[in-house]
Design a protein around this motif. Sequence first.
Motif, PDB file in Angstrom:
ATOM      1  N   GLN A  35       0.969  -1.210   0.086  1.00 54.99           N
ATOM      2  CA  GLN A  35      -0.173   0.005   0.039  1.00 54.99           C
ATOM      3  C   GLN A  35       0.940   1.312   0.130  1.00 54.99           C
ATOM      4  O   GLN A  35       0.364   2.411  -0.276  1.00 54.99           O
ATOM      5  CB  GLN A  35      -0.985  -0.144   1.239  1.00 54.99           C
ATOM      6  CG  GLN A  35      -0.477  -0.080   2.456  1.00 54.99           C
ATOM      7  CD  GLN A  35      -1.375  -0.008   3.631  1.00 54.99           C
ATOM      8  OE1 GLN A  35      -2.636   0.324   3.345  1.00 54.99           O
ATOM      9  NE2 GLN A  35      -1.058  -0.136   4.728  1.00 54.99           N
ATOM     10  N   GLN A  36       2.191   1.170   0.130  1.00 56.20           N
ATOM     11  CA  GLN A  36       3.045   2.458   0.309  1.00 56.20           C
ATOM     12  C   GLN A  36       3.234   2.679  -1.314  1.00 56.20           C
ATOM     13  O   GLN A  36       3.244   1.804  -2.045  1.00 56.20           O
ATOM     14  CB  GLN A  36       4.196   2.046   1.084  1.00 56.20           C
ATOM     15  CG  GLN A  36       4.279   1.538   2.350  1.00 56.20           C
ATOM     16  CD  GLN A  36       3.778   2.566   3.371  1.00 56.20           C
ATOM     17  OE1 GLN A  36       4.046   3.619   3.016  1.00 56.20           O
ATOM     18  NE2 GLN A  36       3.212   2.329   4.323  1.00 56.20           N
ATOM     19  N   PRO A  37       3.825   3.825  -1.588  1.00 53.18           N
ATOM     20  CA  PRO A  37       4.222   4.304  -3.130  1.00 53.18           C
ATOM     21  C   PRO A  37       5.338   3.450  -3.593  1.00 53.18           C
ATOM     22  O   PRO A  37       5.728   3.508  -4.800  1.00 53.18           O
ATOM     23  CB  PRO A  37       4.224   5.805  -2.909  1.00 53.18           C
ATOM     24  CG  PRO A  37       4.221   6.099  -1.518  1.00 53.18           C
ATOM     25  CD  PRO A  37       3.782   4.994  -0.608  1.00 53.18           C
ATOM     26  N   ARG A  45      11.813   2.556   4.586  1.00 54.69           N
ATOM     27  CA  ARG A  45      10.921   3.630   3.796  1.00 54.69           C
ATOM     28  C   ARG A  45      11.917   4.903   3.172  1.00 54.69           C
ATOM     29  O   ARG A  45      12.642   5.340   4.006  1.00 54.69           O
ATOM     30  CB  ARG A  45       9.959   4.299   5.006  1.00 54.69           C
ATOM     31  CG  ARG A  45       9.142   5.146   4.403  1.00 54.69           C
ATOM     32  CD  ARG A  45       7.888   4.850   4.999  1.00 54.69           C
ATOM     33  NE  ARG A  45       6.985   6.118   4.798  1.00 54.69           N
ATOM     34  CZ  ARG A  45       5.591   6.154   5.334  1.00 54.69           C
ATOM     35  NH1 ARG A  45       5.173   4.950   5.950  1.00 54.69           N
ATOM     36  NH2 ARG A  45       5.028   7.235   5.484  1.00 54.69           N
ATOM     37  N   LEU A 131       7.209   9.883   9.273  1.00 51.55           N
ATOM     38  CA  LEU A 131       6.848  11.150   9.039  1.00 51.55           C
ATOM     39  C   LEU A 131       7.992  12.223   8.749  1.00 51.55           C
ATOM     40  O   LEU A 131       8.254  12.859   7.759  1.00 51.55           O
ATOM     41  CB  LEU A 131       5.837  11.832   9.830  1.00 51.55           C
ATOM     42  CG  LEU A 131       4.404  11.560   9.249  1.00 51.55           C
ATOM     43  CD1 LEU A 131       3.909  10.347   9.586  1.00 51.55           C
ATOM     44  CD2 LEU A 131       3.616  12.781   9.553  1.00 51.55           C
ATOM     45  N   ASP A 134       9.625  11.226   5.731  1.00 54.37           N
ATOM     46  CA  ASP A 134       8.722  11.542   4.595  1.00 54.37           C
ATOM     47  C   ASP A 134       8.729  13.192   4.436  1.00 54.37           C
ATOM     48  O   ASP A 134       7.763  13.556   3.927  1.00 54.37           O
ATOM     49  CB  ASP A 134       7.378  11.058   4.868  1.00 54.37           C
ATOM     50  CG  ASP A 134       7.075   9.706   4.253  1.00 54.37           C
ATOM     51  OD1 ASP A 134       8.249   8.922   3.709  1.00 54.37           O
ATOM     52  OD2 ASP A 134       6.239   9.215   4.608  1.00 54.37           O
TER      53      ASP A 134
ATOM     54  N   ARG B  37      -8.124  16.297  10.310  1.00 52.88           N
ATOM     55  CA  ARG B  37      -9.427  16.248  10.272  1.00 52.88           C
ATOM     56  C   ARG B  37     -10.018  16.664  11.560  1.00 52.88           C
ATOM     57  O   ARG B  37      -9.277  17.002  12.609  1.00 52.88           O
ATOM     58  CB  ARG B  37     -10.090  14.777  10.117  1.00 52.88           C
ATOM     59  CG  ARG B  37      -9.547  13.813  11.071  1.00 52.88           C
ATOM     60  CD  ARG B  37     -10.047  12.414  10.791  1.00 52.88           C
ATOM     61  NE  ARG B  37      -9.908  11.510  12.138  1.00 52.88           N
ATOM     62  CZ  ARG B  37     -10.970  11.426  12.552  1.00 52.88           C
ATOM     63  NH1 ARG B  37     -11.888  11.755  12.490  1.00 52.88           N
ATOM     64  NH2 ARG B  37     -10.754  10.552  13.936  1.00 52.88           N
ATOM     65  N   ARG B  58      -6.530  10.986   7.139  1.00 54.96           N
ATOM     66  CA  ARG B  58      -7.497  11.018   5.833  1.00 54.96           C
ATOM     67  C   ARG B  58      -7.792  12.425   5.385  1.00 54.96           C
ATOM     68  O   ARG B  58      -8.122  13.112   6.327  1.00 54.96           O
ATOM     69  CB  ARG B  58      -8.532  10.092   5.995  1.00 54.96           C
ATOM     70  CG  ARG B  58      -9.557  10.359   7.042  1.00 54.96           C
ATOM     71  CD  ARG B  58     -10.309   8.972   7.171  1.00 54.96           C
ATOM     72  NE  ARG B  58     -11.623   9.291   8.235  1.00 54.96           N
ATOM     73  CZ  ARG B  58     -11.609   9.047   9.327  1.00 54.96           C
ATOM     74  NH1 ARG B  58     -10.636   8.608   9.838  1.00 54.96           N
ATOM     75  NH2 ARG B  58     -12.978   9.351  10.133  1.00 54.96           N
ATOM     76  N   VAL B  64     -10.600  13.294  -4.455  1.00 58.20           N
ATOM     77  CA  VAL B  64     -10.908  12.062  -3.711  1.00 58.20           C
ATOM     78  C   VAL B  64     -11.178  11.995  -2.315  1.00 58.20           C
ATOM     79  O   VAL B  64      -9.974  12.422  -1.836  1.00 58.20           O
ATOM     80  CB  VAL B  64      -9.942  10.951  -4.305  1.00 58.20           C
ATOM     81  CG1 VAL B  64     -10.573   9.664  -3.939  1.00 58.20           C
ATOM     82  CG2 VAL B  64      -9.810  11.059  -5.802  1.00 58.20           C
ATOM     83  N   CYS B  70      -0.854   9.975   4.498  1.00 63.04           N
ATOM     84  CA  CYS B  70       0.776   9.507   4.926  1.00 63.04           C
ATOM     85  C   CYS B  70       1.177   8.417   3.797  1.00 63.04           C
ATOM     86  O   CYS B  70       2.161   8.170   3.761  1.00 63.04           O
ATOM     87  CB  CYS B  70       0.680   8.763   6.266  1.00 63.04           C
ATOM     88  SG  CYS B  70      -0.275   7.206   6.346  1.00 63.04           S
ATOM     89  N   LEU B  71       0.231   8.054   3.157  1.00 55.23           N
ATOM     90  CA  LEU B  71       0.376   6.979   1.939  1.00 55.23           C
ATOM     91  C   LEU B  71       0.624   7.688   0.425  1.00 55.23           C
ATOM     92  O   LEU B  71       0.996   7.270  -0.393  1.00 55.23           O
ATOM     93  CB  LEU B  71      -0.600   5.859   1.798  1.00 55.23           C
ATOM     94  CG  LEU B  71      -0.690   4.832   3.150  1.00 55.23           C
ATOM     95  CD1 LEU B  71      -1.692   3.942   2.491  1.00 55.23           C
ATOM     96  CD2 LEU B  71       0.545   4.262   3.386  1.00 55.23           C
TER      97      LEU B  71
END
Lengths: 425, 84
Positions: A35-37, A45, A131, A134, B37, B58, B64, B70-71
């Motif tokens: 599910q990660q890019p 990561r 984070l 990232d 949020r 989220r 969308v 975070c993804l």
Amino acid sequence: MREACDLVVVGAGPGGLAAACRAAEAGLDVLVLDQQPEPGGQIWRGEARKREHRLARRWLSRFAASGARFRPGARVVAAPEPGLLLVEEGTSSLAVRYGRLVLATGARERFLPFPGWTLPGVLGVSGLQVLVKDGLPIQGKRVVLAGTGPLLLAAAATIQAHGGDVLFIAEQAPAARHWGFALQLWRHPGKLLQGAALAAGLVGVPSATDAWVLAAQGERRLESVRLSVRGRETQLACDYLGAAWGLVPNLELARLLGCEVVRGAVVVNDRLETRVPRVQAVGELLGIGGVDQALVTGELAGLVAAEQPVPSALDTSWQRIRAFATALALHDAPRPELRALATPDTLVCRCEDVPLSELEGCGNLREARLYARLGMGACQGRTCGAAAETLFGWAGEDVRPPCLPARIGSLRLPPEPPPTPKRES
Amino acid sequence: MRDGASLTLRINGRVVTVPVGTSVAAALALAGDFVSRGDLGGRPRGPLCGMGVCFECRATIDGVPEVLACLTPCRDGQEVVTDA
């Protein structure tokens, strides 16, 4: 859209990558979903871009050359029949038919509720670390870390390397347990070196055993934390708090498929096969053991899937890693005081805003779902489930599809493509 | 893309410039308050797990809804809207 492969690997961390490499190198058609890019999982990561870590670079290069196919941003939402996964990718959906499946879904942090833990600026220990990797701007920010085990040191090192000011590291384990664990590391020289290197880099950062967070305080955002440090209360003004207590395996997909789970780990045989035919499990799903366990079990599973002989060195190193994992589990076990941090109005379920007081009288997870909506929100109990297990001893339950929030279209099997019309000659 | 390059996105209408490789969750901190949020009582929430597990980050990304920030890597011209 439809896809088919000999072997599907779910999770592109070290365990998934090692399985995919071994199987693809042996000639299987391998599809890796994550599910990660990017590939690399949490521990590596960003390494697909940065290529700073030697071991990560080696495995990511090997993976790129292996012939295995990689689909980023792919979330498995259902498994309607053996040999079939339904997957959501951004705004599109995918059905994957597979001959064999390796589960390499890794682990997440164990969160325990305490007053103020929902304030922005309060994250997991590794949550804050990833984070920062990232791009979270941490330069000059004041950070407190509270939790347990080696992850605290790893997170502190990353935060410092990016210019953050780590004010304090609170290790929940009692001093005797903590130093007893450290002394055992001579049996695991790699871990000892890693730990020593991390600790050496952190000279000057105050830290204590027998220390934990009592509360996070602030109006709209974290402003300060209150800690218990060896029996004395202290308060620190800070910008970020990383607070989580060790790791727990991501079991949702294993449970959805019907794999047997005992004491929080997937049951496998010595070929890493679960009780479900053609489904194997590796890495943290077998119990938290870190990157070495993930790589060794990944390789082993990949070789088994490809029906290749398993070198005995792999088996031996797995046994040694299991000993480390057992010691780690003893060290990281949350102390009883952590179960008493939440007050009646502290939220336990963050999605449905369920306070501790509403869980009084519930006897198990199902009752807490039915009467208080615990775990009924977007994360489907991923955060509060492990918390409730630690707080109340409620065991995890079977998972129903979809195992992640999904669009209706993703739960429908896409139609078979029409047969290609024959060209008229 | 070249190392050290930056890109520009909009978070709740505010223009934010970030290095390439930044996730939307991380970029929320640059947009001001690190809030993704509001909870059922309207109190602010921010990212927690950073790895696609907790769903606290989220946000609506490029129209969308309920996308995990975070993804999601930041992209040039991206529109991010939080509900807080």
